[in-house]
Design an enzyme around this catalytic site. Sequence first.
Site, PDB file in Angstrom:
ATOM      1  N   TYR A 142     -14.401   5.350  -4.502  1.00 57.59           N
ATOM      2  CA  TYR A 142     -15.146   6.958  -3.649  1.00 57.59           C
ATOM      3  C   TYR A 142     -16.130   7.762  -4.922  1.00 57.59           C
ATOM      4  O   TYR A 142     -16.867   8.449  -3.882  1.00 57.59           O
ATOM      5  CB  TYR A 142     -14.224   7.718  -3.721  1.00 57.59           C
ATOM      6  CG  TYR A 142     -12.637   6.994  -2.213  1.00 57.59           C
ATOM      7  CD1 TYR A 142     -13.460   7.067  -0.851  1.00 57.59           C
ATOM      8  CD2 TYR A 142     -12.396   6.327  -2.902  1.00 57.59           C
ATOM      9  CE1 TYR A 142     -12.328   6.676  -0.103  1.00 57.59           C
ATOM     10  CE2 TYR A 142     -11.213   4.950  -2.016  1.00 57.59           C
ATOM     11  CZ  TYR A 142     -11.628   5.311  -0.479  1.00 57.59           C
ATOM     12  OH  TYR A 142     -11.281   4.703   0.251  1.00 57.59           O
ATOM     13  N   HIS A 184       0.644  -1.107   0.118  1.00 58.46           N
ATOM     14  CA  HIS A 184       0.311  -0.285  -0.224  1.00 58.46           C
ATOM     15  C   HIS A 184       1.250   1.438   0.340  1.00 58.46           C
ATOM     16  O   HIS A 184       0.886   2.347   1.252  1.00 58.46           O
ATOM     17  CB  HIS A 184      -0.777   0.106   1.481  1.00 58.46           C
ATOM     18  CG  HIS A 184      -2.257   0.387   0.635  1.00 58.46           C
ATOM     19  ND1 HIS A 184      -3.319   0.226   1.627  1.00 58.46           N
ATOM     20  CD2 HIS A 184      -2.069   1.911   1.116  1.00 58.46           C
ATOM     21  CE1 HIS A 184      -4.324   1.493   1.296  1.00 58.46           C
ATOM     22  NE2 HIS A 184      -3.474   2.544   0.820  1.00 58.46           N
ATOM     23  N   GLU A 210      -5.100  -0.064  -5.332  1.00 60.32           N
ATOM     24  CA  GLU A 210      -4.495   0.556  -6.440  1.00 60.32           C
ATOM     25  C   GLU A 210      -3.396   0.780  -7.573  1.00 60.32           C
ATOM     26  O   GLU A 210      -2.361   2.204  -7.322  1.00 60.32           O
ATOM     27  CB  GLU A 210      -4.712   1.998  -5.772  1.00 60.32           C
ATOM     28  CG  GLU A 210      -6.083   1.973  -4.922  1.00 60.32           C
ATOM     29  CD  GLU A 210      -6.869   3.599  -4.218  1.00 60.32           C
ATOM     30  OE1 GLU A 210      -6.510   4.161  -4.925  1.00 60.32           O
ATOM     31  OE2 GLU A 210      -7.741   3.286  -3.761  1.00 60.32           O
ATOM     32  N   ASN A 252     -11.894   0.094  -5.054  1.00 61.03           N
ATOM     33  CA  ASN A 252     -12.178   1.046  -3.983  1.00 61.03           C
ATOM     34  C   ASN A 252     -12.905   1.842  -4.711  1.00 61.03           C
ATOM     35  O   ASN A 252     -12.871   2.666  -5.564  1.00 61.03           O
ATOM     36  CB  ASN A 252     -10.609   2.039  -3.245  1.00 61.03           C
ATOM     37  CG  ASN A 252      -9.636   0.423  -2.834  1.00 61.03           C
ATOM     38  OD1 ASN A 252     -10.211  -0.128  -2.227  1.00 61.03           O
ATOM     39  ND2 ASN A 252      -8.398   1.175  -2.974  1.00 61.03           N
ATOM     40  N   GLU A 256     -12.458  -0.805  -0.228  1.00 60.63           N
ATOM     41  CA  GLU A 256     -12.647   1.008   0.071  1.00 60.63           C
ATOM     42  C   GLU A 256     -14.283   1.295  -0.151  1.00 60.63           C
ATOM     43  O   GLU A 256     -14.275   1.375  -1.198  1.00 60.63           O
ATOM     44  CB  GLU A 256     -11.869   1.123  -0.159  1.00 60.63           C
ATOM     45  CG  GLU A 256      -9.942   0.659   0.767  1.00 60.63           C
ATOM     46  CD  GLU A 256      -8.687   2.586   0.442  1.00 60.63           C
ATOM     47  OE1 GLU A 256      -9.071   3.004  -0.011  1.00 60.63           O
ATOM     48  OE2 GLU A 256      -7.529   1.445  -0.208  1.00 60.63           O
TER      49      GLU A 256
HETATM   50  C1  FCB Z   1      -7.241   5.241  -1.643  1.00 59.61           C
HETATM   51  C2  FCB Z   1      -6.388   4.798  -0.878  1.00 59.61           C
HETATM   52  C3  FCB Z   1      -6.383   4.926   0.969  1.00 59.61           C
HETATM   53  C4  FCB Z   1      -7.107   6.801   1.344  1.00 59.61           C
HETATM   54  C5  FCB Z   1      -8.202   6.340  -0.013  1.00 59.61           C
HETATM   55  C6  FCB Z   1      -8.931   7.434   0.930  1.00 59.61           C
HETATM   56  O1  FCB Z   1      -7.179   6.161  -2.605  1.00 59.61           O
HETATM   57  O2  FCB Z   1      -6.301   3.411  -1.098  1.00 59.61           O
HETATM   58  O3  FCB Z   1      -5.416   4.797   1.320  1.00 59.61           O
HETATM   59  O4  FCB Z   1      -6.390   7.392   1.019  1.00 59.61           O
HETATM   60  O5  FCB Z   1      -7.712   6.969  -1.199  1.00 59.61           O
END
Ligand code: FCB
Length: 449
Positions: free
Chosen positions: A298, A127, A172, A296, A354
């Site tokens: 967001y 990571h 990522e 992940n 995530e």
């Molecule tokens: C992702 C990352 C994690 C954190 C989130 C907000 O890209 O994997 O470490 O920073 O975003």
Amino acid sequence: MNKFELPNHSLMKQPEFVFGVATSSYQIEGGVEEGGRTPSIWDTFCKVPGKVDKGDHGDVACDHYHLWQQDIEMIQGLGVDAYRLSIAWPRIVPQQGLVNPEGLAFYERIIDECHARGLKVYVTLYHWDLPQYLEDKGGWLNRETAYKFADYAKVVSEHFGNKIDVYTTLNEPFVSAFLGYRWGHHAPGIVGEREGFLASHHLMLAHGLAMPVLRENAPLAQHGIVFNASPAYPQADKDQLAADYAAAENHHWFIDPVLKGEYPQIVLDRILDKAPMVLEGDMDIISEAVDYIGINYYSRDVVRFDENGDIEKVQIEGAEHTHIGWEIYPQGLTDLLVSLKDRHDNLPPIYITENGAAGDDQCSGGVVNDEQRVRYFQTHLEALDNAMNAGVAVKGYFAWSLMDNFEWAFGYEQRFGIVHVDYQTQQRTLKQSAIAYRNMLIERAEENK
Ligand code: FCB
């Protein structure tokens, strides 16, 4: 709302579905000079003026290096099934050719403590905290680093074997490669098109080289890789191609090699001589079967062509954003997962590794009212349920993050935790979102009795 609600017949209510919380080593541990750890590229990068907001760094972070035991107790208290953490490579292999037993012991205590408390352990090997001594030899621009990663994966998996329930090679690779070696926003801060794509290929190669090693040493564990993915939408009809391209660079460039054994042509056509050197056999190595992929999620991207024909992201007026400036768009999670299912006949089961929101959360009188984050999780769980109803196989969901932590170039200003951290006292306080998560999990456990 003091409890997240899952639709009545949701597959997420079944006991096999895994709910968890996630963190990563550099973001929470601190103890950067303890236990035989040597610097990573993030220790170096944080010292470069102007790179990290307010000059923040991970020297202490959440002091998890010392507080790990109480943190795991807190995780258990949330009622989750699993904890996703990462191992700091420079704690395990602090110098080339040297294995550090103290580093292995640190993570072994954590893993044992989790198991003793009934938590499954999901471990990411990389990571983003690359040992600085490898960066000194070119880091991810050096093909050799991929082989060094496989050696490190061997050390970890020989030691832990099936004790780690789920292994993740990389978190990522887009961010490692493009923010680190193309745009320079992240460590090691290199800028260059060719460099970014070269780093991406070496990262993917590292993943592929590690897979058989992990399988051999941990045959009963699951093995896979985690991608960030933002679906892309055209601002207007004329921008459809821009959106196709944005999605291709954002995630198909990384997912296709694993699931199809090739890089997407649309990207190759655009980057031309900036494409990485791919040696014979590389794509076979990279496309080794995985047991799952982690996503992940967001936010989404809305894009258009600017007057030079370049692709640019646009802000949607009136949309709601989190403190970090990312649009809240739950439908994007459904769209993304369905699009992956349509694109890949061989799509393995997915974990949402995530998902979460940044806030500017204040703790007052032991209460943190993170109303926006509560809504964020509720609506994203619904969006995930919609994707599952549309036939996408999803096995689990991890909230990012267990607690506020070092948010890379944004430092400590962006708080992603469901638990608040007071960095002066290292006091942890459950936010309303943590309480709502816990209450949902308690209810689910009752129903599954
Ligand atoms: C992702 C990352 C994690 C954190 C989130 C907000 O890209 O994997 O470490 O920073 O975003």
